[in-house]
Design an enzyme around this catalytic site. Structure first.
Site, PDB file in Angstrom:
ATOM      1  CG  ASP A  74     -12.638  -3.811   1.421  1.00 33.22           C
ATOM      2  OD1 ASP A  74     -12.766  -3.105   0.295  1.00 33.22           O
ATOM      3  OD2 ASP A  74     -12.779  -5.232   0.991  1.00 33.22           O
ATOM      4  N   GLY A  75     -14.518  -1.365   1.734  1.00 28.63           N
ATOM      5  CA  GLY A  75     -16.049  -1.159   1.677  1.00 28.63           C
ATOM      6  C   GLY A  75     -16.415   0.469   1.391  1.00 28.63           C
ATOM      7  NE  ARG A  85     -15.168   2.126  -6.828  1.00 28.91           N
ATOM      8  CZ  ARG A  85     -15.122   1.353  -6.065  1.00 28.91           C
ATOM      9  NH1 ARG A  85     -16.278   0.390  -5.543  1.00 28.91           N
ATOM     10  NH2 ARG A  85     -14.040   0.721  -5.461  1.00 28.91           N
ATOM     11  CG  HIS A 143     -11.947   6.110  -2.332  1.00 28.88           C
ATOM     12  ND1 HIS A 143     -11.977   4.868  -1.657  1.00 28.88           N
ATOM     13  CD2 HIS A 143     -12.023   6.007  -3.665  1.00 28.88           C
ATOM     14  CE1 HIS A 143     -12.057   3.926  -2.688  1.00 28.88           C
ATOM     15  NE2 HIS A 143     -12.285   4.477  -3.745  1.00 28.88           N
ATOM     16  CB  THR A 193       1.356  -3.834  -6.278  1.00 29.74           C
ATOM     17  OG1 THR A 193       0.881  -5.246  -5.653  1.00 29.74           O
ATOM     18  CG2 THR A 193       2.604  -3.328  -5.554  1.00 29.74           C
ATOM     19  CD  GLU A 194      -1.965  -6.976  -5.817  1.00 31.90           C
ATOM     20  OE1 GLU A 194      -2.028  -6.453  -4.912  1.00 31.90           O
ATOM     21  OE2 GLU A 194      -1.026  -7.623  -6.037  1.00 31.90           O
ATOM     22  NE  ARG A 250      -9.713  -0.522  -6.476  1.00 35.66           N
ATOM     23  CZ  ARG A 250     -10.390  -0.529  -5.348  1.00 35.66           C
ATOM     24  NH1 ARG A 250     -11.184   0.634  -4.877  1.00 35.66           N
ATOM     25  NH2 ARG A 250     -10.416  -1.523  -4.560  1.00 35.66           N
ATOM     26  CG  LEU A 310       0.221   5.849  15.990  1.00 37.53           C
ATOM     27  CD1 LEU A 310      -0.068   4.682  16.453  1.00 37.53           C
ATOM     28  CD2 LEU A 310      -1.077   6.694  15.647  1.00 37.53           C
ATOM     29  NE  ARG A 335     -10.856 -10.624  -1.227  1.00 35.55           N
ATOM     30  CZ  ARG A 335     -12.024 -10.702  -1.649  1.00 35.55           C
ATOM     31  NH1 ARG A 335     -12.847 -11.718  -1.659  1.00 35.55           N
ATOM     32  NH2 ARG A 335     -12.810  -9.673  -2.013  1.00 35.55           N
ATOM     33  CB  SER A 395      -6.400  -8.132  -0.068  1.00 37.27           C
ATOM     34  OG  SER A 395      -7.781  -8.702  -0.248  1.00 37.27           O
TER      35      SER A 395
HETATM   36  C1  FPP Z   1     -11.070   0.137  -0.185  1.00 33.95           C
HETATM   37  O1  FPP Z   1     -12.453   0.311  -0.659  1.00 33.95           O
HETATM   38  C2  FPP Z   1     -10.442   1.113   0.214  1.00 33.95           C
HETATM   39  C3  FPP Z   1      -9.259   1.604  -0.537  1.00 33.95           C
HETATM   40  C4  FPP Z   1      -8.662   0.976  -2.053  1.00 33.95           C
HETATM   41  C5  FPP Z   1      -8.766   3.127  -0.438  1.00 33.95           C
HETATM   42  C6  FPP Z   1      -8.470   3.178   1.087  1.00 33.95           C
HETATM   43  C7  FPP Z   1      -7.746   4.514   1.036  1.00 33.95           C
HETATM   44  C8  FPP Z   1      -8.018   5.558   1.963  1.00 33.95           C
HETATM   45  C9  FPP Z   1      -9.047   5.372   3.133  1.00 33.95           C
HETATM   46  C10 FPP Z   1      -7.340   6.903   2.159  1.00 33.95           C
HETATM   47  C11 FPP Z   1      -6.015   6.598   2.924  1.00 33.95           C
HETATM   48  C12 FPP Z   1      -5.668   8.017   3.037  1.00 33.95           C
HETATM   49  C13 FPP Z   1      -4.269   8.380   3.505  1.00 33.95           C
HETATM   50  C14 FPP Z   1      -3.677   9.721   3.326  1.00 33.95           C
HETATM   51  C15 FPP Z   1      -3.318   7.221   3.854  1.00 33.95           C
HETATM   52  P1  FPP Z   1     -12.786  -0.125  -1.915  1.00 33.95           P
HETATM   53  O2  FPP Z   1     -12.752   0.890  -2.635  1.00 33.95           O
HETATM   54  O3  FPP Z   1     -12.137  -1.519  -2.211  1.00 33.95           O
HETATM   55  O4  FPP Z   1     -14.413  -0.340  -1.529  1.00 33.95           O
HETATM   56  P2  FPP Z   1     -15.371  -1.480  -1.969  1.00 33.95           P
HETATM   57  O5  FPP Z   1     -14.768  -2.845  -1.701  1.00 33.95           O
HETATM   58  O6  FPP Z   1     -16.721  -1.335  -1.287  1.00 33.95           O
HETATM   59  O7  FPP Z   1     -15.438  -1.437  -3.700  1.00 33.95           O
END
Ligand code: FPP
Length: 244
Positions: free
Chosen positions: A21-22, A34, A38, A67-68, A72, A132, A195, A197
């Protein structure tokens, strides 16, 4: 042997799960869209996968898309989808060479053919690897997983393949997306929220949790080792009393 800061050898969990997260906040703090968060989140994931291989962790489960998350803004959803697709395509060879076995955990029934195939191909290509196991929770929701497991067990009972008495905790676990994998020993959540989630609701029953304010793109190997160090000092009792 990997040492913790206090010289006690690090206890290496068999299965680590992460709520990454974050990403969005990381980008916003830098006045960037944003999406940049990612992208940087993918780099973080690559570092952690490598480090898991290095440390001998056998299973890593990451929460990539819930699923939620479909709720976005459309632009962010499609960015995340193409980022994951691109990442799988560009990284699959190296992952395969490192001995990483990929498995998608989540609801396949509501996925488009394109994404079902993406995961199936990655799974097929890496299925004989055993260094792994990387589980990618995609279109994943813990409640959805439990309801689907209940449905498939009921179907088996109605079809005469199982009896009512066969439905044990073990049988139920085997009907989940994680099937025969060990439960997570350690679950890490970055980004400062406390949490679950809807992540691994059933499997987290006896997991140790580690929360950190560090945002996922900033979560490096040093932060990961801090989590392992904290885990090293936990006393896991699984509801029992340990003899001294
Ligand atoms: C949460 O941050 C992150 C996500 C919803 C996406 C996580 C996905 C990746 C890191 C890519 C993974 C890639 C593969 C190939 C598996 P947020 O957007 O909720 O951040 P915020 O809480 O600061 O808004």
């Amino acid at each position: 042997m990997h040492q913790s800061k206090t010289d006690k050898p690090l206890k290496i969990p068999q299965h680590v799960a992460i709520i990454m997260d974050g990403n969005g906040r990381w980008a916003r703090q830098k006045f960037l869209p944003r999406q940049f968060g990612h992208k940087e989140g993918v780099n973080s994931l690559k570092r952690i996968v490598k480090h898991c291989v290095h440390l001998g962790i056998k299973v890593l489960t990451v929460y990539a898309f819930s699923t939620e998350n479909w709720a976005r803004p459309e632009e962010e959803v499609s960015f995340l989808m193409s980022l994951m697709e691109k990442t799988i395509h560009t990284e699959i060879q190296e992952l395969d060479e490192q001995g990483v076995r990929i498995r998608m955990i989540g609801d396949r029934t509501t996925l488009s053919q394109q994404y079902r195939q993406l995961w199936e191909r990655a799974e097929e290509r890496t299925h004989s690897n055993n260094i792994l196991q990387l589980n990618i929770a995609f279109n994943y929701g813990g409640r959805n997983e439990i309801v689907n497991a209940a449905r498939s067990l009921i179907q088996d009972v109605l079809a005469g393949k199982l009896t009512f008495a066969d439905i044990t905790e073990q049988q139920f676990s085997n009907a989940l997306y994680t099937q025969n994998l060990p439960d997570p020993d350690l679950i890490i959540r970055t980004g400062g929220e406390y949490r679950m989630s809807n992540f691994l609701l059933w499997q987290a029953a006896y997991a140790e949790w580690y929360f950190t304010d560090v945002l996922w793109p900033d979560f490096g190997t040093e932060e990961f080792e801090k989590a392992l160090e904290s885990y090293t000092y936990r006393e896991r009792r699984f509801g029992r009393v340990l003899e001294k």
